[in-house]
Scaffold this active site. Structure first.
Site, PDB file in Angstrom:
ATOM      1  N   ASN A 147      -0.271 -36.328 -67.759  1.00 29.94           N
ATOM      2  CA  ASN A 147      -0.726 -35.104 -66.810  1.00 29.94           C
ATOM      3  C   ASN A 147      -1.565 -34.411 -67.372  1.00 29.94           C
ATOM      4  OD1 ASN A 147       1.619 -33.820 -68.282  1.00 29.94           O
ATOM      5  ND2 ASN A 147       2.540 -33.487 -66.485  1.00 29.94           N
ATOM      6  N   ARG A 286       3.838 -23.117 -71.590  1.00 33.54           N
ATOM      7  CA  ARG A 286       5.104 -22.744 -71.713  1.00 33.54           C
ATOM      8  C   ARG A 286       5.217 -20.845 -71.677  1.00 33.54           C
ATOM      9  NH1 ARG A 286       5.378 -26.879 -69.546  1.00 33.54           N
ATOM     10  NH2 ARG A 286       6.820 -28.340 -70.043  1.00 33.54           N
ATOM     11  N   GLN A 315      12.232 -20.785 -64.626  1.00 31.81           N
ATOM     12  CA  GLN A 315      11.843 -21.155 -63.207  1.00 31.81           C
ATOM     13  C   GLN A 315      12.751 -21.926 -62.475  1.00 31.81           C
ATOM     14  OE1 GLN A 315       7.084 -22.897 -65.573  1.00 31.81           O
ATOM     15  NE2 GLN A 315       8.569 -24.156 -64.665  1.00 31.81           N
ATOM     16  N   HIS A 339       4.515 -24.054 -61.362  1.00 30.75           N
ATOM     17  CA  HIS A 339       4.151 -24.570 -61.823  1.00 30.75           C
ATOM     18  C   HIS A 339       3.761 -25.944 -61.503  1.00 30.75           C
ATOM     19  CE1 HIS A 339       5.755 -26.952 -65.956  1.00 30.75           C
ATOM     20  NE2 HIS A 339       4.597 -26.642 -65.365  1.00 30.75           N
TER      21      HIS A 339
HETATM   22  P1  NAD Z   1      -0.196 -32.446 -78.174  1.00 25.87           P
HETATM   23  O1  NAD Z   1       1.444 -32.901 -78.662  1.00 25.87           O
HETATM   24  O2  NAD Z   1      -1.056 -33.348 -77.846  1.00 25.87           O
HETATM   25  O3  NAD Z   1      -0.276 -31.025 -78.536  1.00 25.87           O
HETATM   26  C1  NAD Z   1       0.097 -30.194 -79.129  1.00 25.87           C
HETATM   27  C2  NAD Z   1      -0.836 -29.520 -80.172  1.00 25.87           C
HETATM   28  O4  NAD Z   1      -0.370 -28.793 -80.381  1.00 25.87           O
HETATM   29  C3  NAD Z   1      -0.787 -31.066 -80.913  1.00 25.87           C
HETATM   30  O5  NAD Z   1      -1.667 -31.438 -81.712  1.00 25.87           O
HETATM   31  C4  NAD Z   1       0.391 -29.688 -82.508  1.00 25.87           C
HETATM   32  O6  NAD Z   1       0.558 -30.131 -83.682  1.00 25.87           O
HETATM   33  C5  NAD Z   1       0.006 -28.262 -81.845  1.00 25.87           C
HETATM   34  N1  NAD Z   1       1.477 -27.646 -82.431  1.00 25.87           N
HETATM   35  C6  NAD Z   1       2.561 -27.328 -82.383  1.00 25.87           C
HETATM   36  N2  NAD Z   1       2.698 -26.409 -82.949  1.00 25.87           N
HETATM   37  C7  NAD Z   1       1.698 -25.412 -83.074  1.00 25.87           C
HETATM   38  C8  NAD Z   1       1.750 -24.166 -84.296  1.00 25.87           C
HETATM   39  N3  NAD Z   1       2.790 -23.349 -84.133  1.00 25.87           N
HETATM   40  N4  NAD Z   1       0.425 -23.237 -83.396  1.00 25.87           N
HETATM   41  C9  NAD Z   1      -0.548 -24.152 -83.456  1.00 25.87           C
HETATM   42  N5  NAD Z   1      -0.588 -25.244 -83.052  1.00 25.87           N
HETATM   43  C10 NAD Z   1       0.648 -26.329 -82.362  1.00 25.87           C
HETATM   44  O7  NAD Z   1       0.640 -32.598 -76.757  1.00 25.87           O
HETATM   45  P2  NAD Z   1      -0.348 -31.958 -74.775  1.00 25.87           P
HETATM   46  O8  NAD Z   1      -0.320 -33.109 -73.960  1.00 25.87           O
HETATM   47  O9  NAD Z   1      -1.779 -31.629 -75.900  1.00 25.87           O
HETATM   48  O10 NAD Z   1       0.629 -30.880 -74.341  1.00 25.87           O
HETATM   49  C11 NAD Z   1       0.725 -29.331 -75.149  1.00 25.87           C
HETATM   50  C12 NAD Z   1       1.776 -28.904 -74.028  1.00 25.87           C
HETATM   51  O11 NAD Z   1       1.231 -28.787 -72.806  1.00 25.87           O
HETATM   52  C13 NAD Z   1       3.481 -29.554 -73.944  1.00 25.87           C
HETATM   53  O12 NAD Z   1       4.205 -29.552 -74.874  1.00 25.87           O
HETATM   54  C14 NAD Z   1       3.631 -28.899 -72.678  1.00 25.87           C
HETATM   55  O13 NAD Z   1       4.686 -27.721 -73.069  1.00 25.87           O
HETATM   56  C15 NAD Z   1       2.995 -28.082 -71.722  1.00 25.87           C
HETATM   57  N6  NAD Z   1       1.640 -29.289 -70.477  1.00 25.87           N
HETATM   58  C16 NAD Z   1       2.064 -28.205 -69.742  1.00 25.87           C
HETATM   59  C17 NAD Z   1       2.092 -29.521 -68.221  1.00 25.87           C
HETATM   60  C18 NAD Z   1       2.038 -27.924 -67.324  1.00 25.87           C
HETATM   61  O14 NAD Z   1       2.518 -28.600 -65.827  1.00 25.87           O
HETATM   62  N7  NAD Z   1       1.585 -26.048 -67.885  1.00 25.87           N
HETATM   63  C19 NAD Z   1       1.946 -30.423 -68.470  1.00 25.87           C
HETATM   64  C20 NAD Z   1       2.319 -30.882 -69.542  1.00 25.87           C
HETATM   65  C21 NAD Z   1       2.047 -30.109 -70.979  1.00 25.87           C
END
Ligand code: NAD
Length: 388
Positions: A147, A286, A315, A339
């Site tokens: 997503n 989050r 949530q 959400h």
């Molecule tokens: P991803 O793993 O591709 O990217 C996450 C990035 O965050 C990585 O590059 C990682 O190195 C970086 N990261 C981790 N810890 C960090 C920190 N302390 N400081 C800075 N950067 C840091 O993940 P993604 O697919 O881009 O998704 C990210 C997050 O988005 C998911 O983990 C989820 O919590 C959230 N998400 C929300 C929804 C929604 O419906 N609202 C849907 C999908 C994902």
């Protein structure tokens, strides 16, 4: 709650897979699979593509039962009498979604006698205690990428609606009023503004890609790892090693990192002091990455001009959660929704298919995709959740 519990067990009329499989093959066993989804009510009855609901059950019931598995689906997830607490005791697989998170705490995992796999239908597995899961040798998988475009689009929409002061303008129209100056006094162009992302992974990078045609001034990012030079160039991005330094340069900050111990409460009162006065903050990652009360206070004082997103520290969010009604001193700046950014109908089709693929691998003992793997063989495996 039992009326909401959709369960048909092995006792149904379908033949057992056991009849054509050798006892040694793991896929031949009928296993108990527990899924926690929200109840979609009338909408889910009318719209079968609402797959992540108790009604439509990811569309995998017939497929699971045809292989002799028991599929228990419920929305009841809170407290010791919930269906989650009752059925986790002997389930082998638990499917949850981030939209109605079944919180798989250490205490709950300690009661699980057969649990081998926690599967997130979506992206983001912070509702599972990943350390406890790794200690108990329970694998955690999610449908990576399913997503990310849906969320990136939502982030761009949130940035635009804050910068352009859209929500109060629409509310004015609904009220029957018309006073352009009350809206225009806090409306800007995105062109020429600096946007920074905390996390430049799949979503963060897609946000920068989508913002590039808006002729923003500059894109900044804060992440463990650098993007490849070509990728940086494509989206005009510059890595900033210090988070306070990054936010102090941004007109807009967007949060796109997973929730883990390194990001919980990362955007707190101390960090907010380093934001430019009047900056905008968008968080679809989050809720618990941003401190609830510090954000509400920063918006109320006008230090932040706007806050938008769809994720909450709990949530469903309680009715009196301050993020539902918080406003800036001009009475705007709130772009919060439930959400849903990652659960468009397009996204649901992708995460339902991805969940099925992960289950299929599991039943057949086949290797899972590394990018879907969060915890494996007693260790946190995903770098995004802090694995070295
Ligand atoms: P991803 O793993 O591709 O990217 C996450 C990035 O965050 C990585 O590059 C990682 O190195 C970086 N990261 C981790 N810890 C960090 C920190 N302390 N400081 C800075 N950067 C840091 O993940 P993604 O697919 O881009 O998704 C990210 C997050 O988005 C998911 O983990 C989820 O919590 C959230 N998400 C929300 C929804 C929604 O419906 N609202 C849907 C999908 C994902």
């Amino acid at each position: 709650m039992l009326s909401r519990l959709a369960t048909r067990s092995l006792a149904s009329s379908r033949p057992l897979a056991r009849s054509f499989a050798t006892p040694q093959q793991s896929w031949s066993r009928g296993m108990k699979i527990l899924a926690i989804f929200y109840s979609g009510g009338e909408a889910a009855k009318q719209e079968p593509r609402l797959l992540g609901t108790t009604e439509n059950q990811l569309g995998i019931r017939d497929w699971l039962e045809s292989q002799g598995h028991e599929y228990i689906v419920s929305e009841s997830k809170e407290g010791p009498n919930s269906d989650l607490a009752k059925h986790i005791v002997d389930a082998e697989v638990v499917i949850t979604t981030p939209f109605h998170p079944g919180y798989l705490t250490r205490d709950l995992l300690n009661t699980a006698k057969n649990l081998k796999l926690c599967l997130t239908a979506g992206v983001g597995s912070d509702h599972v205690d990943l350390i406890a899961a790794s200690e108990k040798n329970i694998d955690v998988l999610e449908v990576t990428g399913s997503n990310v475009t849906s969320v990136a689009e939502h982030v761009v929409m949130n940035i635009l609606l804050l910068v352009r002061n859209f929500v109060p303008a629409h509310e004015m129209i609904e009220r029957g009023d018309w006073q352009v100056s009350d809206i225009a006094r806090a409306a800007f162009d995105l062109e020429g503004k600096t946007v920074g992302t905390i996390g430049a992974g799949r979503i963060g990078y897609r946000v920068l890609e989508r913002l590039t045609p808006f002729d923003t001034k500059e894109h900044l990012y804060y992440d463990f790892a650098s993007l490849p030079a070509e990728a940086e160039k494509k989206v005009r991005a510059r890595r900033v090693a210090d988070l306070k330094d990054m936010v102090s340069q941004c007109d807009v900050v967007t949060v796109n990192a997973p929730l883990h111990e390194g990001t919980r409460g990362l955007v707190n009162a101390d960090l907010l002091k380093h934001f430019k006065k009047g900056a905008y903050l968008v968080n679809t990652a989050r809720g618990a990455i941003c401190d609830r009360d510090a954000v509400a206070a920063a918006l109320k004082s006008g230090h932040l001009s706007g806050y938008a997103g769809d994720v909450w520290n709990v949530q469903p969010a309680p009715k009196d959660h301050p993020w539902r009604t918080m406003k800036n001193p001009l009475g705007g700046g709130n772009g919060m929704t439930p959400h849903y950014s990652g659960t468009t109908l397009d996204a649901q089709a992708r995460y339902a298919a991805g969940t099925k693929a992960i289950l299929e691998n599991y039943f057949k003992g086949k290797a899972q995709k590394p990018e879907d793997t969060i915890v494996k063989d007693g260790k946190i495996f995903s770098k995004a959740y802090g694995a070295k």
